[in-house]
Design an enzyme around this catalytic site. Structure first.
Site, PDB file in Angstrom:
ATOM      1  N   HIS A  94      85.809 -20.880  38.324  1.00 17.67           N
ATOM      2  CA  HIS A  94      85.080 -20.031  37.445  1.00 17.67           C
ATOM      3  C   HIS A  94      85.065 -20.661  35.882  1.00 17.67           C
ATOM      4  CE1 HIS A  94      89.430 -18.344  36.741  1.00 17.67           C
ATOM      5  NE2 HIS A  94      88.958 -18.110  35.285  1.00 17.67           N
ATOM      6  N   ASP A 230      88.912 -20.659  44.272  1.00 12.91           N
ATOM      7  CA  ASP A 230      88.413 -20.706  42.819  1.00 12.91           C
ATOM      8  C   ASP A 230      89.097 -22.335  42.297  1.00 12.91           C
ATOM      9  OD1 ASP A 230      87.741 -20.307  40.235  1.00 12.91           O
ATOM     10  OD2 ASP A 230      88.686 -18.354  40.299  1.00 12.91           O
ATOM     11  N   SER A 664      94.001 -19.750  33.308  1.00 15.01           N
ATOM     12  CA  SER A 664      93.002 -20.140  34.481  1.00 15.01           C
ATOM     13  C   SER A 664      93.006 -21.626  34.660  1.00 15.01           C
ATOM     14  CB  SER A 664      91.827 -19.583  34.328  1.00 15.01           C
ATOM     15  OG  SER A 664      91.875 -18.481  34.852  1.00 15.01           O
TER      16      SER A 664
END
Ligand code: ARG
Ligand code: ASP
Length: 729
Positions: A94, A230, A664
């Site tokens: 992402h 991810d 992230s």
């Protein structure tokens, strides 16, 4: 008999422990916090080692020798980790999403199919994407405070801070290629200097298809159990001196002095974990007033506004693949905060956060009353915050509607950017070469229209303005609302038809014509002023920028010194406790342990997920759980290579690290300093952790490295990437 006595003894001992702990430490929960790497030795290392860390604070952060921090990078708004000698960086899918999208088209759809460079020649450059290393950090509090005095008001103080920061930054990087920033901590009680090394040539190496990298889509976002792969790979490129350079075909892979080894041994309950990254922003010290406003007003309104925006995008995305690709990244980002706010509200309510904050404030007030010195320094703090917040409420709703409604209209943002450029670039406009201005403008417009679909924006336009009118006081209505009432029967739909057929700013053709005229007659701004969208944006700026934002900013500026004193007082009140500073995009360490949790009564969530869970979700038929055929084949054949742990293909795991947006892509590191996963999310029940952390419910979610290695090698056939890495068992 004996056994049960022993059991009783243990129970009592545990109870005593519990009592002792709850008595001394009120809101700091074990495991909570995002700590500065240079202060670990002082505050954290012992606790880290107790939890299972087997290295030293110097191994994490050192300026004398290579350390772990030399492998942790900021990449875009995310974090990443260097995993090979050739500048290979691992981060989230992402986080790479925009980059992947920008290389995608309907014919070459890397979002859907994934992308893997089979040689370094095939790696794809990404304009504007940089990778930043922290070179060093330094406490400069004394030097900053030495130029301040108590007589200064907040503006004067800020101006003085800016000047001294500039001096310190220049001093720090003189004669080097680095850049530096001084950041404020604890609302300006402390200041640290950070020296950074920025690389500008960063190329996409590999990314799985969205059916792996975004498996579960927005349905599973912010949720556990999670089965998302991810992750994505980039590579840093440098010039032949191994120094940062703008993109060039001559650049070569960066020779990284430090890279993180990977451990594929799999996680067990209570294993030590640490998350090393660049968390964006948290608000741990908000008072009860602010939390109340957030739960009751800000989150619910913002959620409703985004409901409509998402519906408008979703409807058109379903109709056409072109629109789906154009809006994929916008939709994901609008949806992301929208969903987090919902979880955050629930979590804060469940924790009874307002009441807990009030309890802290009562204790603070009592403590202040305990001495005349404290009275003279702190007695104004809580009453001051109280009265500022009651003034703020009115402006806050209008402020939020400005951000979430007025400026949610894509064309409004575009026209605003366009105008700002023509305004700030008057030098260019009046200069000898108007073509320079128009070339900048045509670039901005090119970027805008690449991902623009007018019917989406037209719908958003009329919905957002309708909701703004319904919920915001008339004093904050832009002037053109009057025209809508009189000329369009108060109907923003009809007004939208008019605007979108009249304005030059909603089609590439219209803007191109405009730029042509502008270039012929650089001094002719009348042309702009006649455009209906320019008038709309002018009206928005007149009321919103000038009345709402300026008031809102000035009230917030008045909050800062009160928060500074509040936190200073809290720290003085509990001298034994280490208070971690709010996240501010600087490098931090969070640490915790691998651990499941109870999301609700009687339901227990295990600490890791497996590939069988992917297949289970796929059976539900929900398109968010579509999987690539190849993954199904590998699963059916039981072909998972070296990457199973106890016969299972692990996909994700959770641990009790305190993380936030920006974390992230952060490396998740075990007690030996090895990479065991890549952080990408938090669990639904713990999304309030930016404001209040709950050790029972707050968990960060990571992709297991085993899944990354399996997908890269066995699914994508990109085993050559693994050969660069240092993989341990
Ligand atoms: N919630 C995660 C974070 O805040 C992941 C967001 C990306 N995924 C998505 N489905 N929108 O960034
Ligand atoms: N998903 C977030 C990010 O992009 C991480 C989080 O908020 O937990 O940084």
């Amino acid at each position: 008999m004996r056994a049960s006595l022993k059991f009783k003894f243990i129970m009592i001992r545990n109870l005593l422990f519990l009592l002792a702990f709850t008595a001394v430490s009120f809101p700091v929960f074990p495991g909570e916090g995002m700590w500065l790497p240079s202060l670990l030795e002082k505050y954290n290392i012992e606790e880290m080692q107790r939890k299972g860390f087997r290295l030293s604070a110097e191994d994490i952060y050192s300026t004398d020798r290579p350390s772990m921090k030399d492998a942790v990078v900021r990449i875009g708004g995310c974090t990443g980790v260097v995993v090979s000698e050739r500048g290979l960086v691992l981060t989230n899918h992402h986080c790479a999403y925009r980059a992947i999208q920008s290389h995608s088209s309907v014919d070459n759809d890397y979002l859907t199919d994934g992308f893997w460079a089979m040689t370094e020649d095939e790696e794809l450059p990404n304009r504007g994407l940089t990778v930043t290393f922290l070179v060093r950090m330094e406490d400069v509090t004394e030097r900053v405070l030495s130029v301040l005095d108590d007589g200064m008001d907040e503006n004067q103080r800020q101006a003085a801070v800016n000047i001294i920061s500039g001096i310190l930054e220049d001093e720090a990087v003189e004669g080097t290629r680095y850049n530096a920033a001084v950041n404020s901590f604890y609302f300006g009680s402390e200041y640290y200097l950070f020296v950074y090394d920025v690389f500008e040539d960063v190329r996409l190496v590999g990314a799985p298809p969205s059916s792996v990298g975004k498996f579960g889509g927005d349905t599973d976002n912010w949720m556990w159990p999670r089965h998302t792969g991810d992750f994505a790979f980039f590579r840093i490129y440098a010039d032949d001196e191994n120094e940062p350079a703008p993109f060039s075909g001559e650049n070569v892979p960066y020779r990284s002095p430090v890279h993180m080894p990977v451990s594929a041994g799999g996680v067990r309950e209570n294993d030590f974990t640490m998350v090393f990254g660049f968390p964006g922003s948290t608000r741990q010290y908000l008072t009860s007033h602010a939390v109340d406003m957030l739960i009751r007003m800000r989150n619910p309104h913002s959620i409703r506004l985004r409901d409509e925006r998402l519906a408008a995008m979703g409807r058109e995305m379903e109709r056409s693949d072109t629109v789906r690709i154009k809006y994929a990244s916008k939709f994901a980002s609008v949806s992301n905060a929208w969903k987090r706010w919902q979880g955050e509200n629930r979590g804060l309510e469940r924790l009874d956060a307002i009441e807990r904050k009030r309890a802290i404030e009562r204790r603070f007030a009592e403590w202040v009353e305990g001495s005349p010195e404290r009275m003279s320094r702190y007695s104004g703090v809580l009453p001051g915050l109280d009265s500022l917040y009651s003034l703020l409420e009115h402006f806050t709703l209008a402020f939020d509607y400005g951000q979430e409604a007025l400026y949610a209209i894509e064309a409004v943002r575009f026209v605003n950017d366009f105008l700002r450029l023509t305004e700030t670039r008057t030098d260019l406009r009046q200069g000898t070469d108007p073509a320079r201005l128009t070339s900048v403008l045509s670039q901005v417009s090119g970027n805008f229209f690449r991902d623009y679909h007018q019917p989406v924006d037209r719908r958003i336009f009329s919905m957002m303005l309708t909701m703004y009118r319904e919920n915001i006081d008339e004093e904050f209505h832009p002037a053109f609302f009057g025209e809508v009432t009189t000329g369009f029967d108060s109907d923003f739909d009809r007004f939208a038809d008019h605007v979108f057929s009249e304005s030059a700013f909603v089609t590439p053709r219209g803007v191109a014509d405009l730029l042509y005229v502008l270039e012929q007659d650089a001094a002719g701004p009348d042309l702009l002023e006649d455009d209906i969208f320019v008038r709309i944006v002018g009206d928005i700026r007149a009321v919103y920028n000038e009345n709402v934002i300026s008031e809102w900013n000035s009230l917030n500026d008045q909050l800062t010194p009160l928060y500074r004193l509040f936190v200073e007082g809290l720290r003085e009140m509990e001298p034994e406790r280490a208070f971690y500073p709010d996240a501010n995009r600087t490098l931090r360490v969070a640490y915790g342990q691998v651990r499941g949790y109870y999301p609700r009564d009687a339901v227990y969530y295990n600490k890791y997920t497996t590939l069988s869970g992917v297949m289970e979700k796929n059976l539900t038929g929900d398109p968010d759980y579509n999987i690539p055929d190849r993954l199904r084949e590998l699963y059916d054949a039981g072909d998972m290579g070296r990457w199973t742990v106890n016969g299972e293909m692990r996909v994700g795991f959770i641990a009790s690290n305190h993380t936030t947006g920006g974390n992230s892509g952060s490396p998740v590191i075990n007690g030996d300093g090895h990479l065991i996963g890549v952080n990408f999310d938090r669990v639904w029940e713990g999304t309030m952790s930016d404001i209040m952390f709950d050790p029972a419910k707050c968990r960060n979610i990571s992709v297991d490295v085993n899944y990354i290695l399996f997908i890269t090698e066995m699914f994508a056939g990109a085993g050559h990437i693994l050969e660069e890495m240092t993989i341990l068992r």
